[in-house]
Design an enzyme around this catalytic site. Structure first.
Site, PDB file in Angstrom:
ATOM      1  N   HIS A  39      14.604  12.963  12.543  1.00  0.00           N
ATOM      2  CA  HIS A  39      13.556  13.071  13.347  1.00  0.00           C
ATOM      3  C   HIS A  39      12.548  12.053  13.046  1.00  0.00           C
ATOM      4  CE1 HIS A  39      11.415  15.811   9.841  1.00  0.00           C
ATOM      5  NE2 HIS A  39      11.048  14.476   9.656  1.00  0.00           N
ATOM      6  N   HIS A  40      12.735  11.102  11.987  1.00  0.00           N
ATOM      7  CA  HIS A  40      12.028   9.737  12.113  1.00  0.00           C
ATOM      8  C   HIS A  40      12.631   8.860  12.913  1.00  0.00           C
ATOM      9  CE1 HIS A  40       9.931  11.200   8.322  1.00  0.00           C
ATOM     10  NE2 HIS A  40      11.105  11.906   8.133  1.00  0.00           N
ATOM     11  N   SER A  97      -1.613  26.969  -4.839  1.00  0.00           N
ATOM     12  CA  SER A  97      -1.374  28.416  -5.238  1.00  0.00           C
ATOM     13  C   SER A  97      -1.913  28.777  -6.481  1.00  0.00           C
ATOM     14  CB  SER A  97       0.175  28.760  -4.966  1.00  0.00           C
ATOM     15  OG  SER A  97       0.606  28.156  -4.030  1.00  0.00           O
ATOM     16  N   THR A 148       6.541  27.025   6.164  1.00  0.00           N
ATOM     17  CA  THR A 148       5.159  26.429   6.036  1.00  0.00           C
ATOM     18  C   THR A 148       3.997  27.276   6.456  1.00  0.00           C
ATOM     19  OG1 THR A 148       6.148  24.370   6.427  1.00  0.00           O
ATOM     20  CG2 THR A 148       3.818  24.245   6.132  1.00  0.00           C
ATOM     21  N   HIS A 176       0.890  -1.251  -0.096  1.00  0.00           N
ATOM     22  CA  HIS A 176      -0.037   0.101  -0.190  1.00  0.00           C
ATOM     23  C   HIS A 176       0.794   1.397   0.116  1.00  0.00           C
ATOM     24  CE1 HIS A 176      -2.951   2.914   1.033  1.00  0.00           C
ATOM     25  NE2 HIS A 176      -2.313   3.213   2.071  1.00  0.00           N
ATOM     26  N   ASP A 184       7.325  22.374 -26.079  1.00  0.00           N
ATOM     27  CA  ASP A 184       7.090  20.774 -25.585  1.00  0.00           C
ATOM     28  C   ASP A 184       8.004  20.909 -24.284  1.00  0.00           C
ATOM     29  OD1 ASP A 184       7.232  17.894 -25.330  1.00  0.00           O
ATOM     30  OD2 ASP A 184       6.012  18.159 -26.891  1.00  0.00           O
ATOM     31  N   ARG A 225       1.162   0.834  15.092  1.00  0.00           N
ATOM     32  CA  ARG A 225       0.867   0.716  13.649  1.00  0.00           C
ATOM     33  C   ARG A 225       1.718  -0.837  13.221  1.00  0.00           C
ATOM     34  NH1 ARG A 225       5.609   4.549  10.744  1.00  0.00           N
ATOM     35  NH2 ARG A 225       4.483   3.935   8.862  1.00  0.00           N
ATOM     36  N   TYR A 240       8.615  15.951   0.795  1.00  0.00           N
ATOM     37  CA  TYR A 240       8.529  17.263   0.195  1.00  0.00           C
ATOM     38  C   TYR A 240       8.181  17.315  -1.120  1.00  0.00           C
ATOM     39  CZ  TYR A 240       9.465  18.924   4.908  1.00  0.00           C
ATOM     40  OH  TYR A 240       9.050  19.346   6.481  1.00  0.00           O
ATOM     41  N   HIS A 299      13.184  11.778   3.939  1.00  0.00           N
ATOM     42  CA  HIS A 299      12.633  13.262   4.328  1.00  0.00           C
ATOM     43  C   HIS A 299      12.269  14.327   3.258  1.00  0.00           C
ATOM     44  CE1 HIS A 299      10.363  15.329   7.014  1.00  0.00           C
ATOM     45  NE2 HIS A 299      10.727  16.586   6.215  1.00  0.00           N
ATOM     46  N   GLU A 340      12.119  13.181   0.199  1.00  0.00           N
ATOM     47  CA  GLU A 340      10.869  12.731  -0.493  1.00  0.00           C
ATOM     48  C   GLU A 340       9.416  13.091  -0.065  1.00  0.00           C
ATOM     49  OE1 GLU A 340      10.507  10.856  -3.009  1.00  0.00           O
ATOM     50  OE2 GLU A 340       8.444   9.949  -2.718  1.00  0.00           O
ATOM     51  N   TRP A 366       6.837   0.156   3.974  1.00  0.00           N
ATOM     52  CA  TRP A 366       7.565   0.754   2.740  1.00  0.00           C
ATOM     53  C   TRP A 366       8.769   1.510   3.015  1.00  0.00           C
ATOM     54  CZ3 TRP A 366       8.534   5.806   1.375  1.00  0.00           C
ATOM     55  CH2 TRP A 366       8.456   6.891   2.357  1.00  0.00           C
ATOM     56  N   LYS A 379       3.401  30.083   3.936  1.00  0.00           N
ATOM     57  CA  LYS A 379       2.432  29.562   3.170  1.00  0.00           C
ATOM     58  C   LYS A 379       1.135  29.733   3.428  1.00  0.00           C
ATOM     59  CE  LYS A 379       5.488  27.052   0.048  1.00  0.00           C
ATOM     60  NZ  LYS A 379       4.847  27.597  -1.200  1.00  0.00           N
ATOM     61  N   SER A 393      13.767   6.575 -13.411  1.00  0.00           N
ATOM     62  CA  SER A 393      12.272   7.222 -14.143  1.00  0.00           C
ATOM     63  C   SER A 393      12.341   8.434 -13.518  1.00  0.00           C
ATOM     64  CB  SER A 393      11.167   6.467 -13.908  1.00  0.00           C
ATOM     65  OG  SER A 393       9.948   7.210 -14.122  1.00  0.00           O
ATOM     66  N   SER A 394      12.235   8.794 -12.074  1.00  0.00           N
ATOM     67  CA  SER A 394      12.367  10.071 -11.549  1.00  0.00           C
ATOM     68  C   SER A 394      13.329  10.794 -11.938  1.00  0.00           C
ATOM     69  CB  SER A 394      11.994   9.861  -9.949  1.00  0.00           C
ATOM     70  OG  SER A 394      10.979   9.159  -9.554  1.00  0.00           O
TER      71      SER A 394
END
Lengths: 526, 323
Positions: free
Chosen positions: A296-297, A262, A322, A70, A99, A444, A251, A247, A249, A135, A325, A163-164
């Site tokens: 922090h993870h 926006s 943030t 998932h 293009d 979890r 963002y 991390h 990622e 994951w 924003k 790819s990315s």
């Protein structure tokens, strides 16, 4: 070279061999929706199992495979490609380019995705089952204790990274090199800005992820000891390398969503975006900070106190840009002539719910508090508020906002609003109670739970089924629009919308801006 | 782009349709499927069972490389046919720059692992600092030094005596790659490799100066020397690996020292191989008369790549061999 003023080729070869940014964008969008359904199906299995305490439907090992797939499918298959698809469609039209800069590579970035996800999904049928280590694939769960299918998982991640990286290089080259004369950086629509910064993040961290899975591969098959203390390595090293990717990622996932919102909030407030410059600088600051907050993870792995403090303060700093924003979006609406069509509803849903997710993030950033929250359902609630109500809501808003421009037909507004309200209620019913069970100590990634969590979990599961079902309404609405929606040929579908994409005919022709448009130098950013 | 009006705008060439992406995808997916299957056969498979993994891998790889060859050939043909505007050429420049940046980040991950292990993990395993509490429980007797000549596993008496799950046996090297291990400075291979690679970066630059002057003879000569130096480097590297395995006992299984040593130098060596191949192709292109003084991007891109692998080597020499 031939004549450029032609339409698309006929048949399947149009899609297989295309170099057109709109075709490729469309394929990305449909592919990501298919993955959204697949990942959603895995989520439904999880919620069905958790509907009541005790073992209900699936084996614990299979439950773990579901949570793992998932997460992987939603992050790498649904959310990221959906925003790449949007970038493909919109960036050339927003900056007045004919293009993308590297059209053939663009097609390749897309086409390696479907077979890779097929390979990843096929691990479900391999001996030993699919990856079941979450994951985040922490070692040694993903090395010493992994099923053989982990090898296929590792190579899939390599190819997704490829790819990315190619997609991002293409976006960077397009934005830096293909802007129409007069389209200076500080005139670019904010969606283009957020994607430029996102692409930079991707090029910077995807190779680090490739490094992490390569170390796993070597540990599993070639006897190295990166993640094994017996050989002088450290399992925690994996977490450092992974989160140095992971991390930024998150963002990567949320910055394009910021860009979408926006664009939409000013359009339906009929006012220019408040504080454009500060939006750009805030995005860049968030991107910079994302490189120095990864641990922090991992507050609970036993880091030195100095490390805990550094990562805690650095993480809290992110609340500042943030906050800028959120302040700007609200100020944009202040005294605006607001209307509440479906894209605006989803954007407002984003604003409210993402802010909640941001605040729970602030709670989690406090190291001593995190010792309590860590690996509980509170974390699950937090990141679904930013991933689903943040990224997915804004993506949904983007589809409703630009769909009329893409296909020249208007979607059914009533059905769109219904979709929003069902999603909004379903989403909150799913994830709000998870804050409570998490704070009360429900871990979890466990298929069973203590009896006192039963009621909230049942609510969560019902909410998840409602949210899942509402996506069928979304799919129906989109297909009905493409097939039989009310035709519209107005260039500016929304009266408050600004930007070059609203100056081309509706539906957008196969080729736009073969010669660059004139940019009014007096005109501010859109 | 100096702000042209739309009438004097040079058209950006957008290729119409291309089979390359699909062909490259087929090759890539087959080769990774084959590679993963080979590794799983090796680690988890039945040694008596023959599989087709190698044929899938080799077929995929060949298909992939053939597609890349055709793809680059097409891009070169388009350039020679004059289809590439100055703006398009800039897209290629940006593409190469950011590709090299992504490569830098790949090495960054492995250097990061090296620094983390050397400054934090090693001392922790030996019982120092805040992470050192497990030493007395798990790795009693382990002392840390770099290069790590005794793994924690060996310190407690081998894989069988290890108090946590056994995930392989890690036998440290008898001899490290340190300078202190050789009796004369000229026996130290990494020093020679440093000289070879730094020289090759210089010769590559001389070749560049040559083509900028339109002096093709000079260009071909110095580019040829650069490629030859690349081959010598790889040969010395290969010899060093042979020595490591045959006489030093230094292998991928030699704990974290062997892991970081072979992964860093190995990936670097692979990049040298790639860069050398790129430069060799540019040499062949030059002999076919592809380059002019103001149009030789294929060479320029390859030379950036070459300077990049050179810089990575300097860091390797410093942090893997010297410090």
């Amino acid at each position: 070279m031939g004549d450029h003023h032609h339409g698309p080729a006929k048949g399947i070869s149009r899609w297989l061999f295309t170099t057109n940014h709109k075709d490729i964008g469309t394929m990305y969008l449909w592919f990501s929706f298919a993955m959204f359904i697949l990942g959603g199906f895995f989520a439904m299995v999880i919620r069905a199992e958790l509907f009541q305490p005790g073992m209900q439907l699936v084996e614990p090992a299979f439950f773990n495979q579901m949570t793992t797939l998932h997460g992987l499918v939603m992050v790498f298959g649904a959310i990221m490609p959906s925003f790449v698809g949007l970038a493909n469609w919109m960036i050339p039209m927003m900056i007045g380019a004919p293009d993308m800069a590297l059209p053939r590579m663009n097609n390749w970035s897309f086409w390696i995705l479907p077979p890779t996800f097929l390979l990843l999904a096929s691990t479900l049928f391999m001996e030993g089952g699919a990856p079941a280590f979450g994951w985040t694939f922490y070692a040694p769960l993903s090395t010493t204790y992994a099923p053989p299918s982990v090898t296929f998982f590792i190579f899939s991640v390599h190819v997704l990274g490829l790819s990315s990286i190619m997609g991002s290089i293409n976006i960077i080259a397009t934005v830096m090199n293909m802007r129409a004369p007069g389209m200076t950086y500080m005139k670019m629509p904010l969606f283009v800005w957020t994607w430029l910064i996102t692409a930079f993040l991707l090029v910077a961290v995807m190779p680090v992820l490739a490094g992490a899975v390569t170390m796993m591969l070597m540990d599993i098959h070639f006897g190295t000891s990166f993640f094994s203390a017996a050989g002088g390595g450290d399992p925690v090293l994996f977490q450092h390398v992974f989160w140095f990717f992971g991390h930024p990622e998150v963002y990567i996932i949320i910055l394009p969503a910021f860009g979408v919102v926006s664009q939409i909030i000013p359009a339906f407030s009929r006012k220019p975006l408040f504080g454009y410059d500060s939006m750009v600088y805030a995005t860049a600051s968030i991107a910079f900070l994302s490189f120095i907050v990864w641990a922090h993870h991992m507050y609970t792995v036993g880091m030195p106190v100095a490390g805990e403090l550094f990562f805690m303060y650095a993480t809290m700093l992110i609340a500042v840009p943030t906050g800028v924003k959120v302040f700007n979006w609200i100020s944009t609406m202040w005294r605006g002539a607001m209307t509440f069509e479906t894209p605006m509803l989803f954007s407002l849903g984003f604003l409210v719910l993402f802010t909640i997710g941001g605040f729970t993030g602030l709670m989690l950033s406090i190291a001593p508090s995190d010792f309590q929250y860590h690996d509980s359902y509170f974390v699950v609630a937090h990141f679904h508020y930013v991933m689903v109500a943040g990224a997915v809501f804004s993506m949904t808003a983007a589809v409703y906002y630009w769909l009329p421009k893409w296909c020249g037909r208007m979607y059914n507004e009533t059905m769109g609003k219904t979709h929003f309200w069902i999603s909004f209620v379903g989403f909150n019913l799913t994830f709000f109670p998870q804050h409570f069970v998490g704070l009360a100590g429900m871990p979890r990634r466990i298929p069973d739970y203590a009896l006192q969590f039963a009621d909230f979990n049942m609510m969560s599961s019902i909410g998840a089924f409602i949210y899942g079902a509402s996506q069928i309404l979304f799919l129906y609405n989109v297909i009905a629009t493409i097939v039989a929606g009310k035709p519209t040929s107005e260039e500016k579908v929304w009266d408050g919308a600004e930007g070059l994409e609203w100056t081309v005919p509706t539906p957008a022709p196969y080729h736009t801006f073969e010669t660059p448009p004139k940019i009014d130098p007096a005109h501010a950013h859109s | 782009m100096s702000n042209p009006t739309s009438t004097e705008y040079e058209k950006y060439y957008v290729p119409e349709k291309s089979k390359m992406a699909i062909m490259a995808t087929i090759g890539l997916i087959l080769s990774i499927y084959g590679a993963a299957s080979i590794m799983n056969d090796m680690t988890f498979g039945d040694p008596n069972e023959t599989t087709s993994s190698w044929s899938v891998f080799l077929f995929g790889l060949f298909f992939f490389l053939a597609t890349l060859f055709a793809w680059f050939r097409q891009a070169i043909k388009e350039n020679i046919a004059g289809m590439n505007s100055a703006q398009l050429k800039k897209s290629y420049v940006l593409g190469m720059f950011w590709f090299i940046f992504s490569e830098v980040m790949f090495f960054f991950a492995f250097f990061g692992a090296l620094f983390y292990v050397r400054t934090l993990v090693g001392p922790w395993l030996a019982g120092e600092g805040e992470g050192g509490r497990m030493n007395g429980i798990l790795w009693e007797g382990f002392e840390y030094s770099w290069p790590m000549m005794q793994t924690p596993q060996e310190a407690v008496g081998g894989a069988a005596a290890q108090p946590i799950a056994n995930n392989g046996s890690f036998t440290s090297a008898e001899t490290s790659m340190d300078f202190s291990e050789v009796s004369h400075w000229y026996q130290w291979l990494p020093l020679w490799n440093t000289i070879i690679l730094l020289t090759s970066s210089f010769t590559c630059h001389v070749a560049h100066m040559g083509i900028l002057d339109g002096n093709k003879k000079k260009f071909n000569l110095w580019l040829g020397i650069t490629v030859a130096l690349g081959v010598i480097f790889l040969f010395v590297q290969f010899y060093e690996y042979y020595e490591a395995y045959a006489h030093f006992g230094l292998t991928l299984n030699s704990g974290i020292y062997g892991s970081t040593f072979f992964m860093l130098t190995g990936f670097h060596g692979f990049h040298v191989f790639m860069g050398m191949t790129m430069l060799a192709i540019q040499l062949m292109r030059s002999l076919k008369g592809h380059f002019t003084a103001d149009d030789h991007f294929g060479f320029e891109a390859s030379s950036w790549y070459w300077h990049f692998v050179d810089v990575v080597w300097v860091f390797l020499f410093l942090f893997v061999y010297i410090l």
